[in-house]
Write a protein that holds these residues in place. Structure first.
Motif, mmCIF file in Angstrom:
data_model
loop_
_atom_site.group_PDB
_atom_site.id
_atom_site.type_symbol
_atom_site.label_atom_id
_atom_site.label_comp_id
_atom_site.label_asym_id
_atom_site.label_seq_id
_atom_site.Cartn_x
_atom_site.Cartn_y
_atom_site.Cartn_z
ATOM 1 N N GLY A 108 1.457 2.834 3.388
ATOM 2 C CA GLY A 108 2.076 2.052 4.442
ATOM 3 C C GLY A 108 3.566 2.289 4.620
ATOM 4 O O GLY A 108 4.232 2.911 3.787
ATOM 5 N N HIS A 147 4.193 -8.364 -1.543
ATOM 6 C CA HIS A 147 2.834 -7.953 -1.192
ATOM 7 C C HIS A 147 1.958 -9.180 -1.011
ATOM 8 O O HIS A 147 2.237 -10.262 -1.543
ATOM 9 N N ALA A 154 -6.721 -2.190 -0.532
ATOM 10 C CA ALA A 154 -5.419 -2.451 -1.144
ATOM 11 C C ALA A 154 -5.209 -1.562 -2.357
ATOM 12 O O ALA A 154 -6.164 -1.151 -3.020
ATOM 13 N N TRP A 166 -8.996 -0.420 5.182
ATOM 14 C CA TRP A 166 -8.246 0.518 4.351
ATOM 15 C C TRP A 166 -8.097 0.033 2.910
ATOM 16 O O TRP A 166 -7.729 0.795 2.028
ATOM 17 N N ARG A 172 0.854 -1.201 0.000
ATOM 18 C CA ARG A 172 0.000 0.000 0.000
ATOM 19 C C ARG A 172 0.880 1.239 0.000
ATOM 20 O O ARG A 172 1.844 1.324 0.755
ATOM 21 N N ASP A 221 -4.894 -7.047 2.628
ATOM 22 C CA ASP A 221 -5.336 -5.650 2.670
ATOM 23 C C ASP A 221 -6.749 -5.484 2.129
ATOM 24 O O ASP A 221 -7.494 -4.615 2.593
ATOM 25 N N TYR A 247 -5.464 4.263 8.655
ATOM 26 C CA TYR A 247 -6.366 3.304 9.298
ATOM 27 C C TYR A 247 -7.229 3.921 10.397
ATOM 28 O O TYR A 247 -8.063 3.231 10.985
#
Length: 277
Positions: free
Chosen positions: A34, A54, A66, A64, A31, A59, A225
């Motif tokens: 992130g 990944h 992906a 939140w 992400r 996710d 988040y």
């Protein structure tokens, strides 16, 4: 033993591409909001070739969501400091015990045949609770992703990389042993605490192979988040009045990967911006 000489003046000025020629694997880089993405961009900007791991299904199941892997890949490639370096991405489900060794081998092959730097940034979100609500399945799930897979990644990294200076392992923890701990996330805190506890043992075991091992607690980081009043309450806990941003711990992690940090090993480093719990 003779004393080491002082560095030459030109050595004090630093290299704008201190990781040129080095190779790295960053896990959990799925992400753009992130920490993994921010770390990968810093390593790439410093000249390293980087493999981005990944696991999009994780996710997608989270609030939140992906990003598309190609969007993350493009963002990291845009930060490349060395035009000859590579940025590659690929999936991996680290709940599978065989996945860590496979990921290390795949990443090494994709970025030039070896890995110098391992940043184990991935973690399981959700599937947790208080002491009263956790069960065996929650504990096992967090153990598999947050601790077991990290140790297996380190093991595979060490087995594949010939002994030489410049090896780096950076693991991630969450401040579970600071102030009030994490009583609402017992399974997560338990496994992250295991990584903090094993840091010194791993650093001693890997010293002769030229690999340093450190663990970073990034503190509360705005990774998209949390919103609203809860977000503002956390921000008020920082002297600067703002959350940590992904690039805050990324700068520390990228520095730990350079030769400048070659004397730092076996440490759990808190990068929390003075956060008051």
């Amino acid at each position: 033993m003779p004393r080491l000489p002082h560095p030459a003046p030109e050595d004090l000025r630093g290299d704008p591409l201190p990781l040129r020629g080095r190779t790295a694997l960053v896990t959990g880089a799925s992400r753009r909001g992130g920490i993994g993405h921010a770390v990968a961009r810093r390593l790439a900007a410093y000249g390293a070739s980087v493999y981005l791991h990944h696991h999009v299904p994780h996710d997608v199941a989270m609030p939140w969501g992906a990003d598309r892997p190609e969007e993350v890949l493009a963002s990291v490639r845009a930060a490349l400091g060395d035009p000859d370096a590579r940025v590659v991405a690929g999936p991996g489900d680290l709940t599978d015990p065989a996945a860590p060794a496979e990921l290390i081998a795949t990443a090494a092959s994709a970025v030039g045949g070896r890995l110098d730097i391992l940043v184990a940034n991935h973690a399981l979100s959700g599937s947790d609770g208080t002491l009263d609500t956790i069960d065996a399945a929650m504990l096992d799930a967090h153990w598999a992703v947050d601790a077991r897979s990290v140790l297996l990644l380190v093991q595979a990294h060490v087995r594949l990389r010939p002994p030489a200076p410049g090896g780096r392992v950076v693991m991630m923890t969450s401040g579970q042993d600071i102030a009030g701990g994490m009583p609402g996330e017992i399974a997560y805190a338990l496994q992250k605490g295991a990584l903090a506890s094993i840091t010194r043992s791993l650093s001693t075991a890997l010293a002769e192979q030229g690999i340093t091992v450190n663990t970073v607690n990034p503190g509360p980081v705005d990774a998209d988040y949390l919103t609203g009043a809860d977000y503002e309450a956390v921000a008020a806990g920082f002297p600067a009045g703002r959350w940590g941003m992904p690039d805050d711990p990324a700068r520390l992690i990228a520095w730990l990967a350079t030769d400048e940090a070659g004397w730092i090993t076996g440490e759990v480093i808190n990068s929390e911006g003075g956060f008051r719990r």
